[in-house]
Design a protein around this motif. Structure first.
Motif, short mmCIF file in Angstrom:
data_model
loop_
_atom_site.label_atom_id
_atom_site.label_comp_id
_atom_site.label_asym_id
_atom_site.label_seq_id
_atom_site.Cartn_x
_atom_site.Cartn_y
_atom_site.Cartn_z
N ALA A 310 0.85 -1.19 0.00
CA ALA A 310 0.00 0.00 0.00
C ALA A 310 0.89 1.23 0.00
CB ALA A 310 -0.88 0.01 1.25
N HIS A 362 -6.32 -6.92 5.86
CA HIS A 362 -5.98 -5.65 5.20
C HIS A 362 -5.80 -5.86 3.70
CE1 HIS A 362 -5.76 -3.25 8.76
NE2 HIS A 362 -4.61 -3.72 9.22
N TYR A 367 -10.22 -2.54 7.14
CA TYR A 367 -9.48 -1.62 8.01
C TYR A 367 -9.69 -2.03 9.46
CZ TYR A 367 -9.41 0.96 3.65
OH TYR A 367 -9.23 1.30 2.34
N HIS A 368 -8.99 -1.32 10.33
CA HIS A 368 -9.10 -1.63 11.76
C HIS A 368 -10.53 -1.46 12.24
CE1 HIS A 368 -4.56 -0.70 12.00
NE2 HIS A 368 -4.75 -2.01 11.92
N THR A 370 -12.40 -1.63 16.02
CA THR A 370 -12.25 -1.85 17.46
C THR A 370 -13.59 -2.13 18.14
OG1 THR A 370 -12.38 0.53 17.81
CG2 THR A 370 -10.18 -0.42 17.62
N PHE A 425 -5.46 0.02 -1.27
CA PHE A 425 -5.68 0.18 0.16
C PHE A 425 -5.81 1.67 0.46
CE2 PHE A 425 -4.38 0.39 4.63
CZ PHE A 425 -5.14 -0.62 5.15
N GLY A 426 -6.79 2.01 1.27
CA GLY A 426 -7.09 3.41 1.52
C GLY A 426 -8.38 3.84 0.84
N SER A 428 -12.10 4.21 0.43
CA SER A 428 -13.03 4.33 1.55
C SER A 428 -14.19 3.34 1.43
CB SER A 428 -13.58 5.75 1.59
OG SER A 428 -14.65 5.83 2.49
N GLY A 430 -16.94 4.20 2.43
CA GLY A 430 -18.07 5.09 2.15
C GLY A 430 -18.32 5.36 0.69
N THR A 431 -17.30 5.20 -0.16
CA THR A 431 -17.51 5.46 -1.58
C THR A 431 -17.70 4.18 -2.38
OG1 THR A 431 -15.12 5.47 -1.89
CG2 THR A 431 -16.18 7.60 -1.58
N ALA B 36 -14.80 12.60 5.87
CA ALA B 36 -14.63 12.56 4.42
C ALA B 36 -14.73 11.13 3.92
CB ALA B 36 -13.28 13.15 4.03
N ALA B 37 -15.58 10.93 2.92
CA ALA B 37 -15.87 9.56 2.47
C ALA B 37 -14.93 9.08 1.39
CB ALA B 37 -17.30 9.48 1.96
N ASP B 38 -14.11 9.96 0.84
CA ASP B 38 -13.36 9.55 -0.35
C ASP B 38 -12.15 8.69 -0.03
OD1 ASP B 38 -12.20 11.70 0.89
OD2 ASP B 38 -11.35 12.52 -0.95
N ARG B 39 -11.61 8.79 1.16
CA ARG B 39 -10.39 8.06 1.46
C ARG B 39 -10.36 7.62 2.92
NH1 ARG B 39 -5.07 10.96 -0.73
NH2 ARG B 39 -6.62 11.67 -2.21
N HIS B 40 -9.86 6.42 3.17
CA HIS B 40 -9.68 5.98 4.54
C HIS B 40 -8.39 6.60 5.06
CE1 HIS B 40 -10.37 3.23 7.90
NE2 HIS B 40 -9.05 3.12 7.96
N PRO B 41 -8.38 7.18 6.26
CA PRO B 41 -7.19 7.92 6.71
C PRO B 41 -6.03 7.00 7.10
CG PRO B 41 -8.84 7.86 8.44
CD PRO B 41 -9.47 7.23 7.23
N ASP B 44 -5.97 5.63 11.75
CA ASP B 44 -7.36 5.29 12.06
C ASP B 44 -7.52 4.96 13.54
OD1 ASP B 44 -6.10 2.80 11.85
OD2 ASP B 44 -7.48 2.01 10.33
N VAL B 45 -6.82 3.95 14.02
CA VAL B 45 -6.86 3.64 15.45
C VAL B 45 -5.60 2.84 15.75
CG1 VAL B 45 -8.19 1.52 15.08
CG2 VAL B 45 -8.24 2.62 17.31
N SER B 61 -2.83 2.73 9.47
CA SER B 61 -3.95 1.88 9.04
C SER B 61 -3.51 0.55 8.44
CB SER B 61 -4.83 2.63 8.04
OG SER B 61 -4.08 3.05 6.93
N ASN B 62 -2.28 0.47 7.93
CA ASN B 62 -1.82 -0.83 7.41
C ASN B 62 -0.80 -1.47 8.35
OD1 ASN B 62 0.33 0.89 6.84
ND2 ASN B 62 0.94 -0.23 5.01
#
Lengths: 704, 93
Positions: A310, A362, A367-368, A370, A425-426, A428, A430-431, B36-41, B44-45, B61-62
């Motif tokens: 990634a 992954h 994604y993570h 929790t 990877f990355g 979303s 949501g999209t 923002a829905a376009d990209r996973h940050p 994240d956690v 995130s990875n």
């Protein structure tokens, strides 16, 4: 509960459930007290769970055909389904001797090969399934409803991703047929025409069951000699069980055990990526979903594991092909690490295997998470939470499952999102489209008949349709008590001659609160709808044939049941300027709809256009009762005027059965002994004789 | 060592790879929100640690642990990623 050599105690949840989930038995006909009333046996069918080889061939496009899979997941609440389509290649056949080459559409995937794996470059559509036979259907067919989401890949390598666009809602009435040769189950094959939202047939869909699994993949494990292969958790959960829990048929390829260390015990991301490219047994991701897991002693960039493929680590711009885990990291000698503190990672199968599954997750686009202690939470968080009061010590507090949201993603996210080499990877959540879990299911056994009161109406007039919901099965069935637009169970859409679709709906939609009645076999519920406008504007804005679709929705055991019916109505053009002006006024005035629905003098604009329509000889018969209804009802200081209302109604007045009943109620409210009441009662009795109406309408008129 | 970053922070610059808000907990955990829905940050956690002044190591995130430079000025913090990308947050409450 058993404790293994490594001190690991399985969690109370135990290993994941096998897949597919236990299949519910068809409902048995209930015993009847009177043998004379025993219904004939009903023929139930249900959609088999698993993967279907799918083909969609658009109409009138001989060189366009799509193949792919439809995944049908069975769960306690019914079924959830999703699909993916890849465009079939066309080749140009040279004919020689100066003749132009001829295009040939290649053949589709073989059903004998099971779950199809098709080329990423041919990926075109995700099918977001919104309607299917969730449990059982009576008969041999059901309606599959879905949205088609087109994927457009961005320019460049796969690491650049792509975009999704919803191309609309479609339905296919599919019927079970005998499968062509080659399918593993002759009886689990369906076919039907696909229609767009306007009801126009746009193609043909075929579905043939090929596997109890939803997806298939290979996990290849390569390692340096001293690193342990992460094959299971030491308590019976291995890759196959992990895959089975989400409907993935996972094959483990325990391959090279002699991968050389390029620069000592610790590996960089780039070194791991290079080893994956050099040592994996197969690299054609268009023929196989192969995820690579590399096991090394230590990692430069993290402690336990990383999905390196990634961002900057993806040197070949092919995302999510592999991951790497560390066998010689030693868990800290602190309380949170519980029964494995101070233990080398590769010697603790539970957290070691969990990390491999986590990193592979992954690589599958997860994604993570929790929300629980499942695979996609982080090891640190799970270990840290073991210090909470009452928690088992780490790693006994690991949950050996995906969180339900992640399990759904693995089952139903688009192929191109989860498969190796797909979107980066990355990307979303949501999209990316995904099918809803709770679907609207079609309630077979009930038939909705939609009949226009008039086959043709003049431009600008409301369209009255009669709706009748009939129990066509041999057993009593629950159904909404009312089919009126005020009842909350009815909505629908109208497609105009150009194909533009506009919806209509009740003011309040709450299917959970819809009162139900039990319909005996052959029994019906009837009502009438008067349609003029919807939230998208006039429903009949053009001259020509309009297709009216009425849907009845209600709550059934926590899911939304649906029955639908259709009818065509011709709208005739304006006959003169006066008609055109009156019609335009009605169609452009939102209050006109409220006049139909609730009436009232406060709807000043609505009253004005309805009165103007009553003055027009073409539209008058269609609006007379609407105005009469207003006049017969007191409003503020204005008294009810049944005589004025009665004067508006003659033998030409267009009235649905529901409106005849309402008129009878107007007479009853005013007093049937009044002159106006007697006059209207006489008119109604003459009208009801020729009307196909329910008993309630006839009873209301007969009582006058 | 985590002290300078502990608390709730809201992003004040356009940096689509990083979350809208981040909460650095005193025990070394962090979590985030991202509308923002376009990209996973990228964040994240996970966990973070401050190994020395102006440096923070964040699990991403990875699962890569990446070291960023940071500088706190009043109620604002500026992070610098290894590739030189700068992004800023403002402390809440």
């Amino acid at each position: 509960m058993s404790t293994r050599d490594n001190g690991f105690t399985p969690t109370p949840e135990g290993p994941p459930l096998p897949f597919p989930l236990p299949f519910p038995e068809p409902p048995e006909p209930q015993p009847q007290p009177n043998p004379l009333l025993i219904p004939p046996p009903l023929s139930f069918r249900s959609l088999r769970c698993g993967c279907y080889l799918m083909n969609y061939t658009p109409a009138a496009s001989p060189l366009v055909s799509y193949d792919g899979s439809l995944r049908v997941e069975c769960h306690a609440d019914g079924r959830t389904a999703s699909g993916d389509l890849y465009q079939r290649p066309v080749i140009w056949l040279p004919l020689g001797l100066g003749r132009p080459p001829r295009p040939i559409l290649l053949g589709g995937p073989s059903p004998a090969a099971g779950i199809p794996v098709l080329s990423r470059s041919r990926y075109r559509y995700y099918l977001r399934v919104t309607q299917l036979a969730e449990r059982f259907v009576v008969g041999n067919s059901f309606t599959l409803g879905f949205e088609m989401w087109r994927f457009t890949k961005a320019t460049g390598g796969w690491s650049t991703g792509g975009t999704w666009a919803n191309e609309g809602a479609f339905t296919a009435r599919v019927s079970w047929q005998t499968a062509p040769p080659g399918y593993p189950s002759a009886s689990d094959y369906l076919a039907g025409d696909v229609k767009n939202a306007a009801g126009v047939v746009v193609g043909r869909l075929t579905l043939g069951w090929v596997s109890a699994y939803l997806r298939k993949a290979t996990v290849e494990i390569d390692r340096v000699a001293v690193s342990e292969p992460p094959l299971d958790n030491g308590a019976g959960v291995g890759w196959k069980a992990v895959g089975d829990s989400v409907g993935w048929d996972i094959t483990v390829d325990e391959s090279d055990a002699n991968v050389a260390e390029p620069s000592g015990e610790s590996w960089s991301d780039a070194e791991a990526h290079a080893a994956m490219l050099a040592r994996r047994d197969a690299s054609n991701l268009d023929a196989e979903w192969r995820y690579h897991v590399l096991c090394v002693r230590r990692l430069d960039s993290t402690e336990r594991g990383i999905m390196y493929d990634a961002y900057g680590g993806d040197s070949n711009n092919v995302p999510r092909e592999g991951c790497v885990i560390s066998s010689h990291w030693v868990m800290p000698n602190t309380a949170e690490w519980g029964t494995v503190k101070g233990v080398r990672f590769g010697k603790a199968p539970a957290p070691y295997f969990r990390t491999a599954v986590h990193e592979a997750g992954h690589a599958m686009g997860l994604y993570h998470n929790t929300a629980d202690h499942g695979y996609m939470n982080t090891t640190n968080v799970i270990a840290g939470n073991s210090l909470d009061p009452g928690s088992p010590a780490f790693p006994a507090n690991i949950r050996w499952a995906y969180h339900p949201d992640d399990a759904k993603r693995l089952r139903h996210m688009p192929d191109i999102y989860v498969r190796p080499g797909g979107t980066p990877f990355g990307t979303s959540y949501g999209t990316t489209p995904i099918s809803p879990t709770d679907l609207c299911f079609e309630f077979d056994g009930l038939t909705l008949t939609v009949t226009p009161l008039l086959d043709a109406v003049p431009f600008g007039a409301p369209v009255r349709v009669n709706v009748e919901l009939t129990n066509t099965s041999a057993a009593p069935l629950p159904a909404p008590a009312s089919l009126g637009l005020k009842g909350g169970a009815v909505k629908g859409l109208v497609a105009d001659p150009s194909g533009t679709v506009r919806v209509f709906s009740p003011v309040v939609i709450c299917v959970e609160d819809t009162p139900l009645v039990t319909l005996a076999p052959g029994e019906s519920v009837r009502d009438s709808l008067t349609l003029l406008r919807g939230p998208n504007g006039p429903l009949f804005p053009l001259a020509g044939v309009h297709k009216v679709t009425v849907e009845v929705h209600w709550d059934r055991d926590g899911a939304e049941a649906e029955v639908s019916g259709q009818a065509d109505v011709m709208v005739t053009p304006a006959v003169d300027d006066a008609h055109a002006r009156a019609a335009a006024a009605v169609l452009s005035t939102p209050d006109a709809l409220l006049m139909l629905a609730i009436g009232g003098d406060h709807l000043v604009d609505g009253v004005a256009v309805v009165q103007a329509a009553v003055q027009n000889p073409v539209l008058a018969p269609h609006f007379a009762f609407i105005e009469a209804k207003r006049l017969a009802r007191r409003f503020g200081k204005r008294k009810a005027n049944l005589k004025a209302a009665t004067d508006l109604i003659d033998e030409h007045t267009v009235m649905s059965p529901a409106e005849v009943k309402r008129a009878a109620e107007m007479v009853s409210d005013d007093g049937a002994d009044s002159a106006a009441g007697k006059n209207l009662a006489k008119k109604l009795k003459g009208r009801v004789k020729g009307l196909k109406a329910g008993d309630d309408v006839k009873a209301a008129v007969d009582a006058l | 060592m985590a002290a300078p970053l502990v608390g709730n922070w809201t992003k004040t610059t356009a940096a689509p790879d990083y979350p809208d808000t981040v909460h650095f907990h005193p025990d070394g955990r962090y979590d985030t929100t991202h509308a923002a829905a376009d990209r996973h940050p990228r964040w994240d956690v996970g966990r973070y640690e401050v190994p020395g002044p102006g440096r923070v190591r964040v699990s991403t995130s990875n699962d890569a642990i990446i070291e960023y430079k940071f500088a706190v000025s009043g109620d604002a913090v500026t992070f610098t990623a290894p590739d030189g990308t700068e992004f800023r947050y403002r402390k809440q409450g």
